[in-house]
Design an enzyme around this catalytic site. Sequence first.
Site, PDB file in Angstrom:
ATOM      1  CG  ASP A  38      21.961  -0.938   7.404  1.00 34.16           C
ATOM      2  OD1 ASP A  38      20.889  -0.820   6.815  1.00 34.16           O
ATOM      3  OD2 ASP A  38      22.450  -2.050   7.707  1.00 34.16           O
ATOM      4  CG  ASP A  88      12.921  -3.898   8.475  1.00 34.68           C
ATOM      5  OD1 ASP A  88      13.306  -4.204   7.339  1.00 34.68           O
ATOM      6  OD2 ASP A  88      13.133  -2.790   8.987  1.00 34.68           O
TER       7      ASP A  88
HETATM    8  O1  1PR Z   1      23.879  -7.130   8.591  1.00 32.99           O
HETATM    9  O2  1PR Z   1      23.834  -8.792   6.766  1.00 32.99           O
HETATM   10  O3  1PR Z   1      22.911  -9.346   9.007  1.00 32.99           O
HETATM   11  O4  1PR Z   1      21.757  -7.765   7.487  1.00 32.99           O
HETATM   12  C1  1PR Z   1      20.838  -7.201   8.369  1.00 32.99           C
HETATM   13  C2  1PR Z   1      19.844  -6.432   7.534  1.00 32.99           C
HETATM   14  O5  1PR Z   1      18.827  -5.984   8.436  1.00 32.99           O
HETATM   15  C3  1PR Z   1      20.436  -5.217   6.872  1.00 32.99           C
HETATM   16  O6  1PR Z   1      19.969  -5.162   5.537  1.00 32.99           O
HETATM   17  C4  1PR Z   1      19.879  -4.029   7.646  1.00 32.99           C
HETATM   18  O7  1PR Z   1      19.529  -2.971   6.788  1.00 32.99           O
HETATM   19  C5  1PR Z   1      18.631  -4.601   8.281  1.00 32.99           C
HETATM   20  N1  1PR Z   1      18.369  -4.060   9.620  1.00 32.99           N
HETATM   21  C6  1PR Z   1      19.084  -4.324  10.738  1.00 32.99           C
HETATM   22  N2  1PR Z   1      18.524  -3.687  11.789  1.00 32.99           N
HETATM   23  C7  1PR Z   1      17.466  -3.017  11.328  1.00 32.99           C
HETATM   24  C8  1PR Z   1      16.557  -2.196  12.128  1.00 32.99           C
HETATM   25  O8  1PR Z   1      15.643  -1.551  11.608  1.00 32.99           O
HETATM   26  N3  1PR Z   1      16.767  -2.158  13.439  1.00 32.99           N
HETATM   27  N4  1PR Z   1      16.413  -2.763   9.168  1.00 32.99           N
HETATM   28  C9  1PR Z   1      17.364  -3.246   9.967  1.00 32.99           C
HETATM   29  C10 1PR Z   1      16.676  -2.009   8.151  1.00 32.99           C
HETATM   30  C11 1PR Z   1      15.661  -0.480   6.952  1.00 32.99           C
HETATM   31  C12 1PR Z   1      14.917  -0.532   5.732  1.00 32.99           C
HETATM   32  C13 1PR Z   1      13.526  -0.041   5.959  1.00 32.99           C
HETATM   33  C14 1PR Z   1      13.555   1.241   5.209  1.00 32.99           C
HETATM   34  C15 1PR Z   1      12.221   1.779   4.866  1.00 32.99           C
HETATM   35  N5  1PR Z   1      15.466  -1.621   7.706  1.00 32.99           N
HETATM   36  O9  1PR Z   1      15.015  -1.667   4.987  1.00 32.99           O
HETATM   37  O10 1PR Z   1      12.670  -1.011   5.526  1.00 32.99           O
HETATM   38  O11 1PR Z   1      14.298   2.191   5.966  1.00 32.99           O
HETATM   39  O12 1PR Z   1      11.526   2.147   5.989  1.00 32.99           O
HETATM   40  P1  1PR Z   1      10.466   3.321   5.939  1.00 32.99           P
HETATM   41  O13 1PR Z   1       9.822   3.277   4.591  1.00 32.99           O
HETATM   42  O14 1PR Z   1       9.475   2.974   7.016  1.00 32.99           O
HETATM   43  O15 1PR Z   1      11.207   4.579   6.195  1.00 32.99           O
HETATM   44  P2  1PR Z   1      23.171  -8.265   8.016  1.00 32.99           P
END
Ligand code: 1PR
Length: 524
Positions: free
Chosen positions: A379, A224
């Site tokens: 999400d 991320d």
């Molecule tokens: O909406 O098309 O602009 O895409 C934004 C992207 O950013 C989406 O794929 C969304 O999942 C991601 N995103 C947005 N905000 C966050 C955040 O964390 N605040 N991250 C975010 C999503 C979640 C996972 C993470 C897993 C594993 N990250 O990809 O890597 O949950 O984590 P873990 O193993 O530590 O539990 P758009």
Amino acid sequence: MITLLDYGAGNVRSVINAIESLGETVKIVDSAADILSAEKLVFPGVGAFGSMIRILHEKKFVEPLKAYINSNRPFLGICLGLQALFDRSEEAPQFSGLGLIAGSVKRFATDLSVPHIGWNGLNVKQPSRIFAGLKGDEKFYFVHSYHVDVADPSVILTTTDYGYEFVSSIQKGNIIACQFHPEKSGRPGLLILKNFLETAGRAVSPVRLSTRTTLAKRIIACLDVRANDQGDLVVTKGDQYDVRQNGDVRNLGLPVELARRYYQEGADEITFLNITGFRDFPLEDMPMLEVLRRTSRNVFVPLTIGGGIRDYQDKDGRQYSALQVAAEYFRSGADKVSIGSDAVLIAEAYLADGQPSGCSSIEEISRVYGNQALVVSIDPRRVYVGSPQAVGHQVIKTAIAGPAGEQYCWYQCTIKGGREGRELDAITLAQVCEKLGAGEILLNCIDRDGTKMGFDIELINAVTKAVSIPVIASSGAGRVDHFQEVFSATEAEAALAAGIFHRREIPLEDVKRYLADNRVEVRR
Ligand code: 1PR
């Protein structure tokens, strides 16, 4: 000097990077004359069969390409570069192929997920110089929904099993073409490329000859990425999507360096999510493109990028389409793009209108680049209800009761990084996106993200059963047995983790060793 045929439809940067990493220089075809004067020609087909053939005709490359191949000078076709050699394809029956190898291209007819995505092996059918140095049990990266059906078996170099045995590479004289991507297949892939480039090699067979291959479960490292308060692009990690600790954005490392580390440690794929992409316009966010360019120079496994892929109007009123944003990512080294927020809005519009608009980002990108290049990232957040009829969404019965003892829940889609909940459930979103052209689902879970409690098996089962495209299970990995659980209790094809890898709590190699010890097929 290697000549590379780029018709402008996807990620050829990886092929260029892989060839350059072997010490060769690459010349990109500008005109038909470049094809005719080439000494070694590489044709990395990307995208969809119909658009490839149309562009080859428009650029007047078809006849020179036929002349080159008929001259039996060294040729390497990759993926669509293999399919192009055949008479026709079910993907676009209105177009003729180059007709240089007798046979046609067919869609996978199997109950397994299509596209066939991931690392699979090769059953070697005859010796070739491209096998020099291979043991025979290596896996290579495939990503395709169609495969070739060869009329003359003497050209078959390898087959691969996916539901049934299909032809995964061919050789006829100096013409070699493979369905898998050597440039995305780590060390053994680079070896095949090197063998192709060294044309004087002797034909050999690998030591271990397999008779049946198996697709490996993939382990994906996810980064991320966002700018911290000082403006530096860093890898961060949230707890249930909250990436701040004591007011600051958590900084777990630099994107390019971390990606390289995961490649060396054996990650099967690397995903970058530009998590503030919904706010910023990604084409102004040049550092993210630079991250891809630099990563793809020495990371030879598939790279996915997500964040901010949607239509956009910049501050000067100029319009950009999601397709243009995606194109820039592909040119910078991405193999797949992932759409999050926009997918939810597209699905809502589809459900309201009862029909596809025909011009959504999902439809446009998959039409041009093929659905295997388009991931939808979901999400969702769990919402408990007292009965299946309580809401008009797809509700599941849960073994993890809610705070008031509720036995049912639905998974609410969110947009903007979990900030905004929508009246759409994750199962419906996945189904609609598959219909519109998504090739894979990245299934996150806000409740589990960063908790190390394990994957949400109920969510993953509900979604994998509802679609026939591959699902990547994400969020909550905390122990090696969580990966084993997700692969034994669900049909997920890949598992993604972030926090445990970034904090070096569990090495990737330990995950793979544990899975292999528990009879889960992995690439090692
Ligand atoms: O909406 O098309 O602009 O895409 C934004 C992207 O950013 C989406 O794929 C969304 O999942 C991601 N995103 C947005 N905000 C966050 C955040 O964390 N605040 N991250 C975010 C999503 C979640 C996972 C993470 C897993 C594993 N990250 O990809 O890597 O949950 O984590 P873990 O193993 O530590 O539990 P758009």
